[in-house]
Design a protein around this motif. Structure first.
Motif, PDB file in Angstrom:
ATOM      1  N   MET A 285      -2.983  -0.384 -10.894  1.00  0.00           N
ATOM      2  CA  MET A 285      -4.303  -0.254 -10.276  1.00  0.00           C
ATOM      3  C   MET A 285      -4.415   1.083  -9.542  1.00  0.00           C
ATOM      4  O   MET A 285      -3.519   1.433  -8.769  1.00  0.00           O
ATOM      5  N   PRO A 286      -5.485   1.850  -9.739  1.00  0.00           N
ATOM      6  CA  PRO A 286      -5.688   3.087  -8.982  1.00  0.00           C
ATOM      7  C   PRO A 286      -5.750   2.802  -7.481  1.00  0.00           C
ATOM      8  O   PRO A 286      -6.291   1.783  -7.054  1.00  0.00           O
ATOM      9  N   GLN A 287      -5.216   3.701  -6.687  1.00  0.00           N
ATOM     10  CA  GLN A 287      -5.072   3.433  -5.256  1.00  0.00           C
ATOM     11  C   GLN A 287      -6.405   3.247  -4.545  1.00  0.00           C
ATOM     12  O   GLN A 287      -6.527   2.398  -3.650  1.00  0.00           O
ATOM     13  N   GLU A 288      -7.434   4.009  -4.920  1.00  0.00           N
ATOM     14  CA  GLU A 288      -8.733   3.857  -4.252  1.00  0.00           C
ATOM     15  C   GLU A 288      -9.337   2.483  -4.539  1.00  0.00           C
ATOM     16  O   GLU A 288      -9.928   1.852  -3.656  1.00  0.00           O
ATOM     17  N   VAL A 289      -9.199   2.036  -5.775  1.00  0.00           N
ATOM     18  CA  VAL A 289      -9.719   0.725  -6.158  1.00  0.00           C
ATOM     19  C   VAL A 289      -8.948  -0.377  -5.448  1.00  0.00           C
ATOM     20  O   VAL A 289      -9.522  -1.335  -4.920  1.00  0.00           O
ATOM     21  N   ASP A 290      -7.622  -0.227  -5.405  1.00  0.00           N
ATOM     22  CA  ASP A 290      -6.779  -1.217  -4.743  1.00  0.00           C
ATOM     23  C   ASP A 290      -7.111  -1.297  -3.249  1.00  0.00           C
ATOM     24  O   ASP A 290      -7.203  -2.392  -2.680  1.00  0.00           O
TER      25      ASP A 290
END
Length: 363
Positions: A285-290
């Motif tokens: 999962m991309p960090q911003e989305v997470d």
């Protein structure tokens, strides 16, 4: 030849006895008493023998049921108290789950029948705490006879067919009249429909340390449940999965069908663990989305009454114990721990400020 006179042939003894009886003093003829057969002992139904293999299957089902009960208990306030934040994912729910013996395969079918008295009829297997079903008094083990005056299906396809009875009732009525059976007695219950986040809560029957969300369900594996040290920690996982579902991350960032297939597989009593080899086809999962899901999860937790102070330390402990190098583990799928923890710390501070100012807990 000399002829003998005055002699008669001898009468056989058996005939003589009959003649003497006939020549005796006449009297009323007594009928022979009827022959009465002794009463037969009641025939007890033959119960299947609980073989060692079946006993082992029953033990597995018992342990799975205990874990599933814990998931329902922890999930209940998250689902019910966050209907407002779930928005388009909010639904009218029955507030309980039900199965029959055919919900389990092979020897587990027979184990459910013998050990748990599951038969053809659907039987309540879980009640969501705080739901209308719980307030109405529905209990685990209750047999389901009818809903809204319509008989509920039995047999092999009962779980699937019951949806055609419950679906229209849940969508159109505030209360559902149900007839159940408990302790061999029929009872009538009026069950209020529960407005809640409409996410399924599932147990993953595997020992990998992970949790999954596919847009409609949240699954926590047996291994992850055993890793958690409290209900608060289990709630952190479930709130995070709910947040991903609410924000649509399963479909926008990763393959919902891949995760859905993993969830379907791990719901089985004997899943195919080869699906968990490597990454299982799941992209990190991309960090911003997470971090966006972490922020929302803090609000979900606070609204449900869970302690949000321990969230950051839990995720740090998980990353230290099972780092991203552990394939098909949670951190491998969500590797940006430091970035996520910063978002969690900020969200905790924001929630506490809102609580102090008595403002609504809405991000």
């Amino acid at each position: 030849m000399t002829r003998l006179t005055g002699l008669r042939p001898a009468v056989p003894a058996i005939i003589l006895a009959a003649l003497l009886s006939a020549c005796s003093t006449p009297g009323p003829v007594q009928p022979e008493p009827p022959v009465v057969a002794p009463p037969k002992a009641p025939v007890e139904p033959v119960k299947p023998v609980l073989t060692p293999r079946m006993a082992a299957a029953a033990d597995s089902l018992t342990r799975m049921a205990a874990l599933q009960d814990r998931l329902y208990r922890v999930a209940a306030p998250l689902l019910i108290n966050n209907a407002e934040l779930c928005k388009s994912n909010a639904r009218n729910l029955l507030g309980f789950t039900a199965k029959n013996r055919y919900s389990y395969p092979g020897e587990f079918n027979e184990a459910a029948h013998v050990a748990f008295e599951m038969g053809e009829r659907l039987q309540v297997t879980g009640v969501l705490a705080g739901s209308g079903a719980a307030r109405a008094g529905l209990k685990r083990g209750d047999g389901l006879i009818s809903a809204g005056g319509k008989p509920l299906p039995t047999g092999q396809n009962a779980s699937t067919l019951a949806g055609s009875v419950f679906g229209p009732l849940v969508s159109s009525q505030a209360n559902i009249e149900m007839k159940i059976e408990r302790d061999d007695k029929k009872r009538d219950l009026t069950i209020p429909v529960t407005r809640a986040c409409g996410f399924g809560v599932e147990l993953g029957n595997a020992d990998n340390i992970n949790s999954y969300a596919d847009g409609g369900r949240v699954m926590v594996t047996r291994g992850m449940i055993n890793f958690t040290q409290s209900d608060d920690e289990l709630a952190y996982l479930m709130a995070k999965g709910m947040a991903h579902n609410i924000l649509g991350h399963a479909t926008s960032q990763r393959s919902a069908s891949t995760i859905g297939s993993i969830i379907d597989n791990l719901m089985a009593v004997r899943p195919d663990l080869s699906m968990l080899i490597g990454s299982g086809g799941i992209k990190a999962m991309p960090q911003e989305v997470d971090a966006a899901a972490d922020t929302l999860s803090v609000y979900l937790l606070a609204r449900a009454g869970y302690n949000i102070d321990g969230a950051a330390s839990f995720w740090k402990r998980l990353a230290t114990t099972y780092p991203a190098t552990v394939l098909n583990g949670y951190v491998a799928n969500h590797p940006a721990t430091a970035f996520r923890v910063a978002a969690i710390d900020k969200a905790v501070a924001d929630v506490k400020a809102r609580q102090a100012a008595k403002k609504p807990l809405v991000p």
